[in-house]
Write a protein that holds these residues in place. Structure first.
Motif, mmCIF file in Angstrom:
data_model
loop_
_atom_site.group_PDB
_atom_site.id
_atom_site.type_symbol
_atom_site.label_atom_id
_atom_site.label_comp_id
_atom_site.label_asym_id
_atom_site.label_seq_id
_atom_site.Cartn_x
_atom_site.Cartn_y
_atom_site.Cartn_z
ATOM 1 N N LEU A 147 16.047 16.776 -24.853
ATOM 2 C CA LEU A 147 16.432 15.364 -24.885
ATOM 3 C C LEU A 147 15.307 14.466 -25.384
ATOM 4 O O LEU A 147 14.127 14.757 -25.174
ATOM 5 C CB LEU A 147 16.872 14.912 -23.494
ATOM 6 C CG LEU A 147 18.008 15.722 -22.862
ATOM 7 C CD1 LEU A 147 18.333 15.183 -21.473
ATOM 8 C CD2 LEU A 147 19.241 15.728 -23.739
ATOM 9 N N SER A 148 15.683 13.354 -25.986
ATOM 10 C CA SER A 148 14.732 12.387 -26.544
ATOM 11 C C SER A 148 14.277 11.350 -25.524
ATOM 12 O O SER A 148 13.496 10.470 -25.863
ATOM 13 C CB SER A 148 15.367 11.681 -27.745
ATOM 14 O OG SER A 148 16.533 10.976 -27.324
ATOM 15 N N VAL A 149 14.773 11.439 -24.298
ATOM 16 C CA VAL A 149 14.398 10.495 -23.234
ATOM 17 C C VAL A 149 13.837 11.272 -22.047
ATOM 18 O O VAL A 149 14.207 12.414 -21.814
ATOM 19 C CB VAL A 149 15.606 9.633 -22.774
ATOM 20 C CG1 VAL A 149 16.071 8.726 -23.900
ATOM 21 C CG2 VAL A 149 16.745 10.491 -22.270
ATOM 22 N N LEU A 152 17.566 10.466 -17.854
ATOM 23 C CA LEU A 152 18.903 9.930 -18.056
ATOM 24 C C LEU A 152 19.227 9.039 -16.860
ATOM 25 O O LEU A 152 19.153 9.486 -15.717
ATOM 26 C CB LEU A 152 19.943 11.055 -18.151
ATOM 27 C CG LEU A 152 19.871 11.945 -19.377
ATOM 28 C CD1 LEU A 152 20.906 13.057 -19.273
ATOM 29 C CD2 LEU A 152 20.081 11.145 -20.648
ATOM 30 N N MET A 166 26.201 11.479 -21.853
ATOM 31 C CA MET A 166 24.827 10.984 -21.906
ATOM 32 C C MET A 166 23.859 12.070 -22.398
ATOM 33 O O MET A 166 22.916 11.772 -23.134
ATOM 34 C CB MET A 166 24.404 10.454 -20.544
ATOM 35 C CG MET A 166 25.159 9.196 -20.134
ATOM 36 S SD MET A 166 24.994 7.832 -21.306
ATOM 37 C CE MET A 166 23.273 7.416 -21.078
ATOM 38 N N ASN A 170 21.761 11.895 -26.224
ATOM 39 C CA ASN A 170 20.299 11.920 -26.273
ATOM 40 C C ASN A 170 19.723 13.272 -26.671
ATOM 41 O O ASN A 170 18.506 13.477 -26.604
ATOM 42 C CB ASN A 170 19.736 11.498 -24.914
ATOM 43 C CG ASN A 170 20.010 10.040 -24.628
ATOM 44 O OD1 ASN A 170 19.345 9.167 -25.177
ATOM 45 N ND2 ASN A 170 21.009 9.756 -23.810
#
Length: 184
Positions: A147-149, A152, A166, A170
């Motif tokens: 994931l880029s985050v 979540l 979600m 991402n």
């Protein structure tokens, strides 16, 4: 000429990591295309397994990965929307393995800061395979999502569908093992 243009556009749209195939998911407990052992069968609904999440290890995460999520989904479940067996999110980027049993109900074996989402059995934990008897082999997709985050942000008691949305919104890349299970 049009076909070449379409092909070139499709290839440009693919990420380098998708082309290189570096992001990999492996397990000492389950194998792609093979039937899972009784350890990964649910304990309930007429099933008598150990309800134990398998060991999972991933390598080659793409640049920019800030966290991971792991999902287990059975699209063959006769529900119209499949069956979520496990969703664990906010796994720190420094973690590259979940030991066998990490998805237990107590949560004491999951990585710190991670969160298990309530599965379709109604428990925030791993829920093993339990297809209807005589329904044939079901395919269980164990997927790690880069994931880029880092985190979540989900409401408490989020549904599997919202969590999946979600995660996919991402995701930089994914790696999957598709294991099988059936009850005669």
């Amino acid at each position: 000429m049009l076909n070449k243009t379409i092909l070139a556009s499709a290839l440009i749209g693919l990420s380098f990591s998708a082309l290189s195939g570096e992001f990999k998911l492996t397990s000492t407990d389950i194998n792609h295309g093979d039937f899972m052992p009784k350890a990964q069968e649910f304990n309930g609904f007429g099933c008598t397994g150990d309800d134990k999440s398998p060991q999972l290890k991933w390598t080659g995460a793409p640049a920019g990965t800030k966290s991971f999520a792991v999902t287990v989904h059975d699209a063959d479940a006769p529900t119209g929307s499949g069956w979520w067996h496990w969703q664990i999110i906010n796994i720190p980027a420094s973690v590259t393995e979940l030991k066998a049993g990490a998805g237990d109900k107590s949560g004491k074996f999951k990585p710190k800061a991670s969160q298990q989402i309530e599965n379709d059995y109604g428990v925030a934990a791993f829920g093993g395979a339990c297809p209807p008897p005589g329904h044939g082999a079901h395919k269980y997709k164990f997927t790690v999502h880069a994931l880029s985050v880092e985190k979540l942000e989900l409401p408490q008691n989020s549904s599997g569908a919202l969590t999946g949305y979600m995660i996919n919104a991402n995701a930089i890349d994914t790696a999957t093992i598709e294991a099988l299970y059936k009850r005669d």
